[in-house]
Design an enzyme around this catalytic site. Structure first.
Site, PDB file in Angstrom:
ATOM      1  CG  HIS A  61      26.615 -25.062   5.730  1.00 31.37           C
ATOM      2  ND1 HIS A  61      27.812 -24.980   6.380  1.00 31.37           N
ATOM      3  CD2 HIS A  61      26.037 -23.858   5.868  1.00 31.37           C
ATOM      4  CE1 HIS A  61      27.954 -23.774   6.892  1.00 31.37           C
ATOM      5  NE2 HIS A  61      26.881 -23.065   6.590  1.00 31.37           N
ATOM      6  NE  ARG A 110      13.207 -14.775   6.144  1.00 32.08           N
ATOM      7  CZ  ARG A 110      14.326 -14.071   6.030  1.00 32.08           C
ATOM      8  NH1 ARG A 110      15.485 -14.655   6.227  1.00 32.08           N
ATOM      9  NH2 ARG A 110      14.277 -12.810   5.703  1.00 32.08           N
ATOM     10  CD  GLU A 137      15.038 -38.366  17.636  1.00 38.23           C
ATOM     11  OE1 GLU A 137      16.114 -38.669  18.185  1.00 38.23           O
ATOM     12  OE2 GLU A 137      14.093 -39.159  17.519  1.00 38.23           O
ATOM     13  NE  ARG A 164      21.052 -26.085  12.095  1.00 37.67           N
ATOM     14  CZ  ARG A 164      22.225 -25.802  11.519  1.00 37.67           C
ATOM     15  NH1 ARG A 164      23.194 -26.678  11.535  1.00 37.67           N
ATOM     16  NH2 ARG A 164      22.406 -24.625  10.940  1.00 37.67           N
ATOM     17  CD  GLU A 220      17.824 -18.125  11.851  1.00 42.77           C
ATOM     18  OE1 GLU A 220      17.377 -17.422  10.939  1.00 42.77           O
ATOM     19  OE2 GLU A 220      18.800 -18.881  11.716  1.00 42.77           O
ATOM     20  CB  SER A 232      30.476 -15.874  10.585  1.00 41.33           C
ATOM     21  OG  SER A 232      31.259 -16.975  10.509  1.00 41.33           O
ATOM     22  CE  LYS A 245      12.122 -19.348  27.392  1.00 40.54           C
ATOM     23  NZ  LYS A 245      11.084 -19.389  28.417  1.00 40.54           N
ATOM     24  CG  HIS A 297      15.001 -20.662   9.431  1.00 40.12           C
ATOM     25  ND1 HIS A 297      15.958 -20.028   8.675  1.00 40.12           N
ATOM     26  CD2 HIS A 297      15.292 -21.986   9.363  1.00 40.12           C
ATOM     27  CE1 HIS A 297      16.775 -20.938   8.156  1.00 40.12           C
ATOM     28  NE2 HIS A 297      16.384 -22.127   8.550  1.00 40.12           N
ATOM     29  CE  LYS A 342      26.473 -15.268  10.773  1.00 41.72           C
ATOM     30  NZ  LYS A 342      25.959 -16.536  10.286  1.00 41.72           N
TER      31      LYS A 342
HETATM   32  P1  0O2 Z   1      25.653 -20.342   9.033  1.00 41.57           P
HETATM   33  O1  0O2 Z   1      27.049 -20.769   8.691  1.00 41.57           O
HETATM   34  O2  0O2 Z   1      24.756 -21.526   9.284  1.00 41.57           O
HETATM   35  O3  0O2 Z   1      25.612 -19.338  10.123  1.00 41.57           O
HETATM   36  P2  0O2 Z   1      18.350 -12.439   7.220  1.00 41.57           P
HETATM   37  O4  0O2 Z   1      19.583 -11.597   7.136  1.00 41.57           O
HETATM   38  O5  0O2 Z   1      18.220 -13.078   8.579  1.00 41.57           O
HETATM   39  O6  0O2 Z   1      17.136 -11.725   6.788  1.00 41.57           O
HETATM   40  P3  0O2 Z   1      19.286 -14.921   6.259  1.00 41.57           P
HETATM   41  O7  0O2 Z   1      20.482 -14.845   7.133  1.00 41.57           O
HETATM   42  O8  0O2 Z   1      19.505 -15.500   4.885  1.00 41.57           O
HETATM   43  O9  0O2 Z   1      18.538 -13.547   6.119  1.00 41.57           O
HETATM   44  O10 0O2 Z   1      18.171 -15.746   7.046  1.00 41.57           O
HETATM   45  P4  0O2 Z   1      17.645 -17.202   6.918  1.00 41.57           P
HETATM   46  O11 0O2 Z   1      16.967 -17.462   5.616  1.00 41.57           O
HETATM   47  O12 0O2 Z   1      16.824 -17.417   8.172  1.00 41.57           O
HETATM   48  O13 0O2 Z   1      18.954 -18.113   6.934  1.00 41.57           O
HETATM   49  C1  0O2 Z   1      19.822 -18.080   8.010  1.00 41.57           C
HETATM   50  C2  0O2 Z   1      20.506 -19.415   8.231  1.00 41.57           C
HETATM   51  O14 0O2 Z   1      19.684 -20.491   7.750  1.00 41.57           O
HETATM   52  C3  0O2 Z   1      21.816 -19.587   7.480  1.00 41.57           C
HETATM   53  O15 0O2 Z   1      22.837 -18.959   8.190  1.00 41.57           O
HETATM   54  C4  0O2 Z   1      21.933 -21.107   7.453  1.00 41.57           C
HETATM   55  O16 0O2 Z   1      22.296 -21.617   8.719  1.00 41.57           O
HETATM   56  C5  0O2 Z   1      20.495 -21.519   7.187  1.00 41.57           C
HETATM   57  N1  0O2 Z   1      20.216 -21.577   5.752  1.00 41.57           N
HETATM   58  C6  0O2 Z   1      19.442 -20.739   5.033  1.00 41.57           C
HETATM   59  N2  0O2 Z   1      19.409 -21.116   3.755  1.00 41.57           N
HETATM   60  C7  0O2 Z   1      20.175 -22.228   3.638  1.00 41.57           C
HETATM   61  C8  0O2 Z   1      20.503 -23.101   2.547  1.00 41.57           C
HETATM   62  O17 0O2 Z   1      20.107 -22.914   1.408  1.00 41.57           O
HETATM   63  N3  0O2 Z   1      21.317 -24.161   2.834  1.00 41.57           N
HETATM   64  C9  0O2 Z   1      21.786 -24.408   4.076  1.00 41.57           C
HETATM   65  N4  0O2 Z   1      22.568 -25.477   4.257  1.00 41.57           N
HETATM   66  N5  0O2 Z   1      21.499 -23.589   5.133  1.00 41.57           N
HETATM   67  C10 0O2 Z   1      20.700 -22.531   4.912  1.00 41.57           C
HETATM   68  P5  0O2 Z   1      24.167 -18.516   7.444  1.00 41.57           P
HETATM   69  O18 0O2 Z   1      24.671 -17.301   8.121  1.00 41.57           O
HETATM   70  O19 0O2 Z   1      23.947 -18.418   5.972  1.00 41.57           O
HETATM   71  O20 0O2 Z   1      25.151 -19.683   7.669  1.00 41.57           O
END
Ligand code: 0O2
Length: 266
Positions: free
Chosen positions: A176, A126, A59, A98, A160, A70, A41, A141, A66
């Site tokens: 990160h 979100r 872009e 992304r 997501e 993880s 898409k 998100h 995952k």
């Molecule tokens: P990774 O390594 O990227 O996979 P939920 O359980 O869905 O209700 P969650 O997972 O906190 O709650 O959902 P949210 O807020 O949508 O965040 C999911 C992903 O967003 C994270 O996945 C990160 O990829 C990114 N993210 C959220 N907050 C931050 C942040 O403060 N800093 C950075 N750099 N990324 C963020 P994972 O699994 O944490 O990590």
């Protein structure tokens, strides 16, 4: 008689293990198909934009499934049983996409284009762009569900999608890395600097968007404006030049009559 390993009689606990593994692999495959659907898409939108407008709000698009480690770590963090059912129900970012864009308005434009497609169901939004996280994290998100058509059934798969500007992405990637380097226990001074950097990135996004809007407004108001320097270097046929250079304007300058930028040799 088959000599395939799965035709062997396994002890009951190993048989159970093999069944769970098979089920988990099936789940991961469905998430991969969900990513494939969404990537198609997004790539269609990107290509169509480039063809139609010579500019795409998209872009760059990347995806990741995952890793089992993880998933397990997140399941433990959330106090879940590590079962296929619990993972499918409570872990929402197994399939992740992304999308990066140049401007904040592009992020919402991409969001609209994706979420209004007939087969896409929005489960949750979100908006960390409108409401950044305390650490400065910004991104839009959207958790969506997309149908995946298999040979015998249709699965609705959660994906997501994170949509953010290049500046937001730059910040998030570094944050990160820092977060993982310090195992989540980042020193306060560094957290403060990250917050400052997030504010700088956010100001950059706002400034770039305003400049972009200004240039668009300029383009709309001066349709026939053309940079004389560019004309000189293009050597366009006269007929084509006339379409850009109005007949009532001063004559098109010859290339050697054009002002040259004052570049001093280093
Ligand atoms: P990774 O390594 O990227 O996979 P939920 O359980 O869905 O209700 P969650 O997972 O906190 O709650 O959902 P949210 O807020 O949508 O965040 C999911 C992903 O967003 C994270 O996945 C990160 O990829 C990114 N993210 C959220 N907050 C931050 C942040 O403060 N800093 C950075 N750099 N990324 C963020 P994972 O699994 O944490 O990590």
């Amino acid at each position: 008689m088959s000599d395939r390993p799965d035709a062997l009689q396994l002890p009951p606990d190993l048989e159970e293990l093999s069944r769970i593994r098979h089920e988990f692999e099936g789940l991961m495959l469905r998430y991969k198909f969900g990513i494939d659907e969404m990537m198609t898409k997004l790539n269609i939108l990107k290509e169509e934009f480039s063809y139609r407008d010579d500019y795409s709000p998209i872009e760059h698009v990347s995806s990741r499934l995952k890793s089992p480690e993880s998933i397990l770590a997140k399941a433990v963090r959330k106090g879940l049983e590590p079962t296929v059912e619990q993972i499918a129900e409570h872990i929402h970012d197994v399939a992740g996409i992304r999308v990066t864009c140049s401007f904040i308005s592009d992020a919402y434009r991409i969001f609209d284009m994706l979420t209004t497609q007939a087969d896409v169901t929005v489960l949750r939004v979100r908006d960390y762009i409108a409401q950044p996280k305390k650490n400065g994290y910004q991104s839009l998100h959207v958790l969506i569900e997309v149908p995946v058509f298999l040979s015998q059934q249709v699965h609705r798969v959660k994906v997501e999608v994170q949509i953010r500007t290049i500046a937001m992405d730059f910040w998030a990637s570094l944050e990160h890395k820092i977060y993982y380097k310090y195992d989540g226990d980042v020193p306060d001074s560094l957290l403060g600097e990250l917050r400052d950097a997030a504010a700088t990135a956010s100001r950059l996004d706002v400034t770039m968007e305003r400049l972009h809007d200004d240039v668009k407004a300029l383009d709309a108001g001066t349709e026939r404006y053309i940079d004389p320097l560019a004309v000189g270097s293009l050597e366009l046929p006269d007929t084509l030049l006339r379409t850009f250079w109005p007949a009532d304007a001063a004559p098109v300058p010859a290339p050697d009559e054009l002002p040259r930028p004052n570049i001093s040799e280093a």
